[in-house]
Motif scaffolding. Sequence first.
Motif, PDB file in Angstrom:
ATOM      1  N   ILE A 148     -38.687 -56.932   1.634  1.00 42.11           N
ATOM      2  CA  ILE A 148     -37.628 -56.001   2.021  1.00 42.11           C
ATOM      3  C   ILE A 148     -37.788 -55.575   3.479  1.00 42.11           C
ATOM      4  CG2 ILE A 148     -36.717 -53.680   1.601  1.00 42.11           C
ATOM      5  CD1 ILE A 148     -37.371 -54.255  -1.413  1.00 42.11           C
ATOM      6  N   THR A 149     -39.031 -55.399   3.917  1.00 36.04           N
ATOM      7  CA  THR A 149     -39.266 -55.054   5.318  1.00 36.04           C
ATOM      8  C   THR A 149     -38.697 -56.140   6.225  1.00 36.04           C
ATOM      9  OG1 THR A 149     -41.256 -53.787   4.829  1.00 36.04           O
ATOM     10  CG2 THR A 149     -41.029 -54.608   7.077  1.00 36.04           C
ATOM     11  N   GLU A 150     -39.017 -57.392   5.922  1.00 35.87           N
ATOM     12  CA  GLU A 150     -38.537 -58.492   6.759  1.00 35.87           C
ATOM     13  C   GLU A 150     -37.024 -58.656   6.695  1.00 35.87           C
ATOM     14  OE1 GLU A 150     -40.488 -62.253   6.698  1.00 35.87           O
ATOM     15  OE2 GLU A 150     -42.428 -61.339   6.270  1.00 35.87           O
ATOM     16  N   SER A 151     -36.472 -58.593   5.504  1.00 37.04           N
ATOM     17  CA  SER A 151     -35.052 -58.850   5.330  1.00 37.04           C
ATOM     18  C   SER A 151     -34.176 -57.684   5.756  1.00 37.04           C
ATOM     19  CB  SER A 151     -34.776 -59.185   3.857  1.00 37.04           C
ATOM     20  OG  SER A 151     -33.402 -59.319   3.614  1.00 37.04           O
ATOM     21  N   TYR A 152     -34.496 -56.497   5.282  1.00 42.72           N
ATOM     22  CA  TYR A 152     -33.616 -55.347   5.463  1.00 42.72           C
ATOM     23  C   TYR A 152     -33.908 -54.550   6.731  1.00 42.72           C
ATOM     24  CZ  TYR A 152     -31.024 -51.104   4.228  1.00 42.72           C
ATOM     25  OH  TYR A 152     -30.153 -50.049   4.229  1.00 42.72           O
ATOM     26  N   PHE A 153     -35.162 -54.243   6.965  1.00 37.66           N
ATOM     27  CA  PHE A 153     -35.504 -53.348   8.058  1.00 37.66           C
ATOM     28  C   PHE A 153     -35.667 -54.046   9.405  1.00 37.66           C
ATOM     29  CE2 PHE A 153     -37.008 -50.882   4.364  1.00 37.66           C
ATOM     30  CZ  PHE A 153     -36.238 -49.750   4.554  1.00 37.66           C
ATOM     31  N   THR A 154     -36.379 -55.168   9.436  1.00 42.96           N
ATOM     32  CA  THR A 154     -36.631 -55.817  10.728  1.00 42.96           C
ATOM     33  C   THR A 154     -35.701 -56.987  11.003  1.00 42.96           C
ATOM     34  OG1 THR A 154     -38.304 -57.359   9.896  1.00 42.96           O
ATOM     35  CG2 THR A 154     -39.073 -55.178  10.611  1.00 42.96           C
ATOM     36  N   ASP A 155     -34.851 -57.310  10.040  1.00 46.40           N
ATOM     37  CA  ASP A 155     -33.886 -58.408  10.192  1.00 46.40           C
ATOM     38  C   ASP A 155     -34.567 -59.660  10.739  1.00 46.40           C
ATOM     39  OD1 ASP A 155     -31.404 -59.628   9.965  1.00 46.40           O
ATOM     40  OD2 ASP A 155     -30.665 -58.851  11.876  1.00 46.40           O
ATOM     41  N   TRP A 156     -35.648 -60.050  10.049  1.00 41.83           N
ATOM     42  CA  TRP A 156     -36.406 -61.264  10.357  1.00 41.83           C
ATOM     43  C   TRP A 156     -36.974 -61.251  11.770  1.00 41.83           C
ATOM     44  CZ3 TRP A 156     -37.393 -62.584   5.793  1.00 41.83           C
ATOM     45  CH2 TRP A 156     -36.426 -62.457   4.801  1.00 41.83           C
ATOM     46  N   GLY A 157     -37.449 -60.076  12.173  1.00 44.58           N
ATOM     47  CA  GLY A 157     -38.131 -59.961  13.454  1.00 44.58           C
ATOM     48  C   GLY A 157     -37.242 -59.706  14.651  1.00 44.58           C
ATOM     49  N   THR A 158     -35.973 -59.406  14.422  1.00 40.37           N
ATOM     50  CA  THR A 158     -35.059 -59.180  15.541  1.00 40.37           C
ATOM     51  C   THR A 158     -34.909 -57.710  15.912  1.00 40.37           C
ATOM     52  OG1 THR A 158     -33.095 -59.087  14.126  1.00 40.37           O
ATOM     53  CG2 THR A 158     -33.740 -61.260  14.980  1.00 40.37           C
ATOM     54  N   ARG A 159     -35.513 -56.794  15.123  1.00 38.18           N
ATOM     55  CA  ARG A 159     -35.444 -55.368  15.444  1.00 38.18           C
ATOM     56  C   ARG A 159     -36.600 -54.633  14.757  1.00 38.18           C
ATOM     57  NH1 ARG A 159     -30.935 -53.059  11.268  1.00 38.18           N
ATOM     58  NH2 ARG A 159     -31.563 -54.446   9.626  1.00 38.18           N
ATOM     59  N   ALA A 160     -36.785 -53.407  15.121  1.00 34.78           N
ATOM     60  CA  ALA A 160     -37.773 -52.507  14.508  1.00 34.78           C
ATOM     61  C   ALA A 160     -39.170 -53.129  14.474  1.00 34.78           C
ATOM     62  CB  ALA A 160     -37.315 -52.082  13.114  1.00 34.78           C
ATOM     63  N   ASP A 161     -39.594 -53.669  15.591  1.00 36.31           N
ATOM     64  CA  ASP A 161     -40.918 -54.286  15.672  1.00 36.31           C
ATOM     65  C   ASP A 161     -41.986 -53.280  15.270  1.00 36.31           C
ATOM     66  OD1 ASP A 161     -42.729 -56.369  16.315  1.00 36.31           O
ATOM     67  OD2 ASP A 161     -43.125 -55.394  18.242  1.00 36.31           O
ATOM     68  N   GLY A 162     -42.884 -53.688  14.413  1.00 38.96           N
ATOM     69  CA  GLY A 162     -43.980 -52.831  13.975  1.00 38.96           C
ATOM     70  C   GLY A 162     -43.680 -51.971  12.777  1.00 38.96           C
ATOM     71  N   LEU A 163     -42.443 -51.950  12.309  1.00 42.39           N
ATOM     72  CA  LEU A 163     -42.116 -51.144  11.131  1.00 42.39           C
ATOM     73  C   LEU A 163     -42.816 -51.707   9.914  1.00 42.39           C
ATOM     74  CD1 LEU A 163     -39.057 -49.340  10.211  1.00 42.39           C
ATOM     75  CD2 LEU A 163     -39.697 -51.101   8.586  1.00 42.39           C
ATOM     76  N   ARG A 164     -43.296 -50.824   9.047  1.00 42.72           N
ATOM     77  CA  ARG A 164     -43.988 -51.248   7.838  1.00 42.72           C
ATOM     78  C   ARG A 164     -43.472 -50.455   6.654  1.00 42.72           C
ATOM     79  NH1 ARG A 164     -49.047 -48.820   7.790  1.00 42.72           N
ATOM     80  NH2 ARG A 164     -48.624 -47.880   5.798  1.00 42.72           N
ATOM     81  N   ALA A 165     -43.317 -51.121   5.541  1.00 45.63           N
ATOM     82  CA  ALA A 165     -42.946 -50.460   4.279  1.00 45.63           C
ATOM     83  C   ALA A 165     -44.088 -50.612   3.306  1.00 45.63           C
ATOM     84  CB  ALA A 165     -41.681 -51.071   3.707  1.00 45.63           C
TER      85      ALA A 165
END
Length: 86
Positions: free
Chosen positions: A68-85
């Motif tokens: 979910i972190t990769e898909s929803y929050f960071t959009d496969w590394g294109t935003r929110a670098d370093g965010l963790r769930a």
Amino acid sequence: MRERAATFSGMMVEVAAYFGFTCSGSSDDGCERFISTPIPPTYASQIFQMQEAGATEEDLHPVFAEAITESYFTDWGTRADGLRAD
């Protein structure tokens, strides 16, 4: 259906979880939120294998959190670098 999800299409997950932010200066208080997001076959395969091995729902939480972190929050590394769930 499971084999297709694990090798080709992935799967859609819907979760209800408590989301909060720990960054300073955030005005977003934590609250329960509902999200739907697709996860890729690699995660679907891992989830199915763990289920077949007897994993509990709690055992699966880290895998879902990563997917979910990769898909929803960071959009496969294109935003929110370093965010963790968790």
